[in-house]
Design a protein around this motif. Structure first.
Motif, short mmCIF file in Angstrom:
data_model
loop_
_atom_site.label_atom_id
_atom_site.label_comp_id
_atom_site.label_asym_id
_atom_site.label_seq_id
_atom_site.Cartn_x
_atom_site.Cartn_y
_atom_site.Cartn_z
N ASP A 16 -65.02 11.95 -4.80
CA ASP A 16 -66.10 11.02 -4.46
C ASP A 16 -67.38 11.57 -5.05
N GLU A 17 -67.93 10.84 -6.02
CA GLU A 17 -69.11 11.33 -6.73
C GLU A 17 -70.08 10.18 -6.97
N HIS A 20 -68.84 6.49 -6.83
CA HIS A 20 -67.63 6.23 -7.63
C HIS A 20 -66.55 7.20 -7.18
N PHE A 21 -65.32 6.76 -7.32
CA PHE A 21 -64.18 7.60 -6.96
C PHE A 21 -63.39 7.87 -8.23
N ASP A 48 -62.79 6.21 -13.32
CA ASP A 48 -63.58 6.07 -12.09
C ASP A 48 -63.42 4.66 -11.54
N HIS A 50 -64.50 1.90 -8.03
CA HIS A 50 -65.45 1.60 -6.97
C HIS A 50 -64.87 1.86 -5.58
N ASP A 52 -61.90 4.00 -3.17
CA ASP A 52 -61.01 5.15 -3.13
C ASP A 52 -59.54 4.74 -3.21
#
Length: 72
Positions: A16-17, A20-21, A48, A50, A52
Motif C-alpha cells: 500500500d503506497e 495505490h496497491f 499498481d 486502485h 487491494d
C-alpha cells in the motif's frame, strides 16, 4: 494473502503506497515439518491497482502460473 499451493507457500500481500496497491508475490518452497520455508521466487512489482483486492488477484494469478511451471 498467504496460502499454500502444490509444494509452495505463497505470500501475495500487496504494498500500500500513496493510495495505490502494488501487486507482488513471494513464493516459498515448503520443507519438512518444523523447518522454515525457503524463498525461491520474488515477483517484484506486478503493477499498481486502485483496490487491494485487484492487486491480490493479480499477484495470486502470477504466483499460481509460476508454481505450475516450476512444480516437481
Amino acid at each position: 494473502m498467504k496460502f499454500d499451493y502444490k509444494q509452495f507457500h505463497i505470500d501475495a500481500s500487496p504494498l500500500d503506497e500513496g493510495g495505490h496497491f502494488y501487486a507482488r508475490a513471494k513464493i516459498f518452497r515448503r520443507t519438512g515439518q518444523g523447518s522454515a520455508p525457503v524463498e525461491v521466487k520474488y515477483s517484484g512489482d506486478l503493477g499498481d491497482y486502485h483496490f487491494d483486492t485487484d492487486a491480490v488477484a493479480a499477484a495470486q494469478k502470477w504466483a499460481i502460473q509460476w508454481c505450475d511451471e516450476h512444480a516437481e
